[in-house]
Design a protein around this motif. Structure first.
Motif, PDB file in Angstrom:
ATOM      1  N   PRO A  34       0.812  -1.151   0.033  1.00 50.05           N
ATOM      2  CA  PRO A  34       0.094  -0.097   0.075  1.00 50.05           C
ATOM      3  C   PRO A  34       0.796   1.517  -0.186  1.00 50.05           C
ATOM      4  O   PRO A  34       0.383   2.330  -0.598  1.00 50.05           O
ATOM      5  CB  PRO A  34      -0.950  -0.310   1.280  1.00 50.05           C
ATOM      6  CG  PRO A  34      -0.222  -1.155   2.321  1.00 50.05           C
ATOM      7  CD  PRO A  34       0.664  -1.980   1.087  1.00 50.05           C
ATOM      8  N   GLN A  35       2.057   1.295   0.389  1.00 50.64           N
ATOM      9  CA  GLN A  35       2.934   2.422   0.507  1.00 50.64           C
ATOM     10  C   GLN A  35       3.582   2.837  -0.984  1.00 50.64           C
ATOM     11  O   GLN A  35       3.909   3.605  -0.933  1.00 50.64           O
ATOM     12  CB  GLN A  35       3.991   2.249   1.381  1.00 50.64           C
ATOM     13  CG  GLN A  35       5.055   1.122   1.168  1.00 50.64           C
ATOM     14  CD  GLN A  35       4.821  -0.171   1.557  1.00 50.64           C
ATOM     15  OE1 GLN A  35       3.638  -0.510   1.909  1.00 50.64           O
ATOM     16  NE2 GLN A  35       5.875  -0.973   1.714  1.00 50.64           N
ATOM     17  N   VAL A  36       3.252   1.923  -1.802  1.00 45.39           N
ATOM     18  CA  VAL A  36       4.014   2.236  -3.213  1.00 45.39           C
ATOM     19  C   VAL A  36       2.688   2.949  -3.743  1.00 45.39           C
ATOM     20  O   VAL A  36       1.576   2.345  -4.209  1.00 45.39           O
ATOM     21  CB  VAL A  36       4.215   0.996  -3.969  1.00 45.39           C
ATOM     22  CG1 VAL A  36       4.524   1.486  -5.372  1.00 45.39           C
ATOM     23  CG2 VAL A  36       5.427   0.296  -3.277  1.00 45.39           C
ATOM     24  N   LEU A  37       3.062   4.122  -4.490  1.00 43.11           N
ATOM     25  CA  LEU A  37       2.024   4.956  -5.214  1.00 43.11           C
ATOM     26  C   LEU A  37       2.360   4.662  -6.541  1.00 43.11           C
ATOM     27  O   LEU A  37       3.212   4.509  -7.182  1.00 43.11           O
ATOM     28  CB  LEU A  37       2.451   6.624  -5.042  1.00 43.11           C
ATOM     29  CG  LEU A  37       2.266   7.007  -3.504  1.00 43.11           C
ATOM     30  CD1 LEU A  37       2.698   8.425  -3.429  1.00 43.11           C
ATOM     31  CD2 LEU A  37       0.781   6.942  -3.100  1.00 43.11           C
ATOM     32  N   ALA A  38       1.120   4.854  -7.210  1.00 44.09           N
ATOM     33  CA  ALA A  38       1.007   4.214  -8.648  1.00 44.09           C
ATOM     34  C   ALA A  38      -0.219   5.192  -9.392  1.00 44.09           C
ATOM     35  O   ALA A  38      -0.644   5.827  -8.877  1.00 44.09           O
ATOM     36  CB  ALA A  38       0.653   2.813  -8.949  1.00 44.09           C
ATOM     37  N   VAL A  39       0.100   5.436 -10.740  1.00 42.07           N
ATOM     38  CA  VAL A  39      -0.735   6.279 -11.276  1.00 42.07           C
ATOM     39  C   VAL A  39      -2.110   5.787 -11.239  1.00 42.07           C
ATOM     40  O   VAL A  39      -3.167   6.310 -11.064  1.00 42.07           O
ATOM     41  CB  VAL A  39      -0.398   6.411 -12.808  1.00 42.07           C
ATOM     42  CG1 VAL A  39      -1.354   7.156 -13.658  1.00 42.07           C
ATOM     43  CG2 VAL A  39       0.956   7.037 -12.993  1.00 42.07           C
ATOM     44  N   ALA A  40      -2.309   4.442 -11.595  1.00 42.66           N
ATOM     45  CA  ALA A  40      -3.757   3.712 -11.527  1.00 42.66           C
ATOM     46  C   ALA A  40      -3.803   3.125 -10.168  1.00 42.66           C
ATOM     47  O   ALA A  40      -2.965   2.846  -9.465  1.00 42.66           O
ATOM     48  CB  ALA A  40      -3.761   2.558 -12.715  1.00 42.66           C
ATOM     49  N   THR A  41      -5.337   2.994  -9.877  1.00 41.39           N
ATOM     50  CA  THR A  41      -5.553   2.402  -8.664  1.00 41.39           C
ATOM     51  C   THR A  41      -5.021   0.911  -8.855  1.00 41.39           C
ATOM     52  O   THR A  41      -5.338   0.162  -9.528  1.00 41.39           O
ATOM     53  CB  THR A  41      -7.013   2.434  -8.379  1.00 41.39           C
ATOM     54  OG1 THR A  41      -7.422   3.953  -8.261  1.00 41.39           O
ATOM     55  CG2 THR A  41      -7.421   2.079  -7.070  1.00 41.39           C
ATOM     56  N   GLN A  42      -4.632   0.487  -7.413  1.00 45.37           N
ATOM     57  CA  GLN A  42      -4.114  -0.937  -7.560  1.00 45.37           C
ATOM     58  C   GLN A  42      -5.467  -1.755  -7.162  1.00 45.37           C
ATOM     59  O   GLN A  42      -6.421  -1.259  -6.914  1.00 45.37           O
ATOM     60  CB  GLN A  42      -3.274  -1.142  -6.056  1.00 45.37           C
ATOM     61  CG  GLN A  42      -1.937  -0.829  -6.353  1.00 45.37           C
ATOM     62  CD  GLN A  42      -1.075  -1.257  -5.182  1.00 45.37           C
ATOM     63  OE1 GLN A  42      -1.090  -2.263  -4.714  1.00 45.37           O
ATOM     64  NE2 GLN A  42      -0.332  -0.118  -4.591  1.00 45.37           N
ATOM     65  N   GLY A  43      -5.402  -2.964  -8.067  1.00 45.07           N
ATOM     66  CA  GLY A  43      -6.532  -3.671  -7.885  1.00 45.07           C
ATOM     67  C   GLY A  43      -7.446  -3.629  -9.205  1.00 45.07           C
ATOM     68  O   GLY A  43      -8.422  -4.081  -9.271  1.00 45.07           O
ATOM     69  N   GLN A  44      -7.153  -2.440 -10.007  1.00 44.35           N
ATOM     70  CA  GLN A  44      -8.003  -2.079 -11.104  1.00 44.35           C
ATOM     71  C   GLN A  44      -7.685  -2.901 -12.331  1.00 44.35           C
ATOM     72  O   GLN A  44      -6.540  -3.306 -12.551  1.00 44.35           O
ATOM     73  CB  GLN A  44      -7.869  -0.857 -11.447  1.00 44.35           C
ATOM     74  CG  GLN A  44      -8.801  -0.331 -12.576  1.00 44.35           C
ATOM     75  CD  GLN A  44      -8.581   1.246 -12.992  1.00 44.35           C
ATOM     76  OE1 GLN A  44      -7.535   1.848 -12.502  1.00 44.35           O
ATOM     77  NE2 GLN A  44      -9.101   1.894 -14.104  1.00 44.35           N
ATOM     78  N   ARG A  45      -8.812  -3.753 -13.093  1.00 47.76           N
ATOM     79  CA  ARG A  45      -8.332  -4.443 -14.079  1.00 47.76           C
ATOM     80  C   ARG A  45      -8.163  -3.601 -15.381  1.00 47.76           C
ATOM     81  O   ARG A  45      -8.670  -2.629 -15.417  1.00 47.76           O
ATOM     82  CB  ARG A  45      -9.514  -5.373 -14.530  1.00 47.76           C
ATOM     83  CG  ARG A  45      -9.768  -6.559 -13.498  1.00 47.76           C
ATOM     84  CD  ARG A  45     -10.985  -7.347 -13.825  1.00 47.76           C
ATOM     85  NE  ARG A  45     -10.642  -8.116 -15.127  1.00 47.76           N
ATOM     86  CZ  ARG A  45     -11.669  -8.485 -15.796  1.00 47.76           C
ATOM     87  NH1 ARG A  45     -12.997  -8.707 -15.370  1.00 47.76           N
ATOM     88  NH2 ARG A  45     -11.517  -9.139 -16.876  1.00 47.76           N
ATOM     89  N   ILE A  46      -7.092  -4.092 -16.163  1.00 44.50           N
ATOM     90  CA  ILE A  46      -6.685  -3.380 -17.525  1.00 44.50           C
ATOM     91  C   ILE A  46      -6.549  -4.564 -18.366  1.00 44.50           C
ATOM     92  O   ILE A  46      -5.847  -5.664 -18.188  1.00 44.50           O
ATOM     93  CB  ILE A  46      -5.373  -2.781 -17.136  1.00 44.50           C
ATOM     94  CG1 ILE A  46      -5.337  -1.721 -15.715  1.00 44.50           C
ATOM     95  CG2 ILE A  46      -4.722  -2.120 -18.529  1.00 44.50           C
ATOM     96  CD1 ILE A  46      -3.986  -1.321 -15.497  1.00 44.50           C
ATOM     97  N   LYS A  47      -7.322  -4.131 -19.533  1.00 46.00           N
ATOM     98  CA  LYS A  47      -7.134  -5.159 -20.624  1.00 46.00           C
ATOM     99  C   LYS A  47      -5.966  -4.983 -21.352  1.00 46.00           C
ATOM    100  O   LYS A  47      -5.404  -3.818 -21.679  1.00 46.00           O
ATOM    101  CB  LYS A  47      -8.330  -4.912 -21.755  1.00 46.00           C
ATOM    102  CG  LYS A  47      -8.577  -5.683 -22.654  1.00 46.00           C
ATOM    103  CD  LYS A  47      -9.632  -5.506 -23.696  1.00 46.00           C
ATOM    104  CE  LYS A  47      -9.800  -6.455 -24.858  1.00 46.00           C
ATOM    105  NZ  LYS A  47     -10.948  -6.233 -25.531  1.00 46.00           N
ATOM    106  N   VAL A  48      -5.184  -6.151 -21.697  1.00 46.61           N
ATOM    107  CA  VAL A  48      -3.894  -6.086 -22.623  1.00 46.61           C
ATOM    108  C   VAL A  48      -4.445  -5.892 -24.068  1.00 46.61           C
ATOM    109  O   VAL A  48      -5.285  -6.473 -24.288  1.00 46.61           O
ATOM    110  CB  VAL A  48      -3.279  -7.471 -22.211  1.00 46.61           C
ATOM    111  CG1 VAL A  48      -2.089  -7.568 -23.064  1.00 46.61           C
ATOM    112  CG2 VAL A  48      -2.856  -7.568 -20.750  1.00 46.61           C
TER     113      VAL A  48
END
Length: 78
Positions: A34-48
């Motif tokens: 949880p301490q790692v910041l990312a652009v997208a919300t963690q746990g969000q599904r992304i289509k390849v």
């Protein structure tokens, strides 16, 4: 179909969705500390993009996409 891979302290969850006989769209979801910041919300599904793929290629492409995303978040590995 689902598979979870561990990479650099994160989990890459790969979901395959059938599109036709023996062909699949690949989706990834990245879970991590949880301490790692990312652009997208963690746990969000992304289509390849680029699919549909055969089952083997779908898992391979999703794994590489997930690893590349984590490398961008954390920076170069050792």
């Amino acid at each position: 179909m689902q598979r979870t891979l561990k990479y650099r302290g994160f989990e890459i969850c790969v979901d395959l969705v059938p599109t036709s006989e023996d062909m699949f769209d690949a989706w990834i979801r990245i879970e991590g500390p949880p301490q790692v910041l990312a652009v997208a919300t963690q746990g969000q599904r992304i289509k390849v993009r680029g699919g549909p793929f055969s089952e083997r290629w779908a898992y391979f492409v999703a794994q590489i996409a997930g690893q590349a995303s984590i490398d961008i978040i954390l920076g170069p590995g050792e």
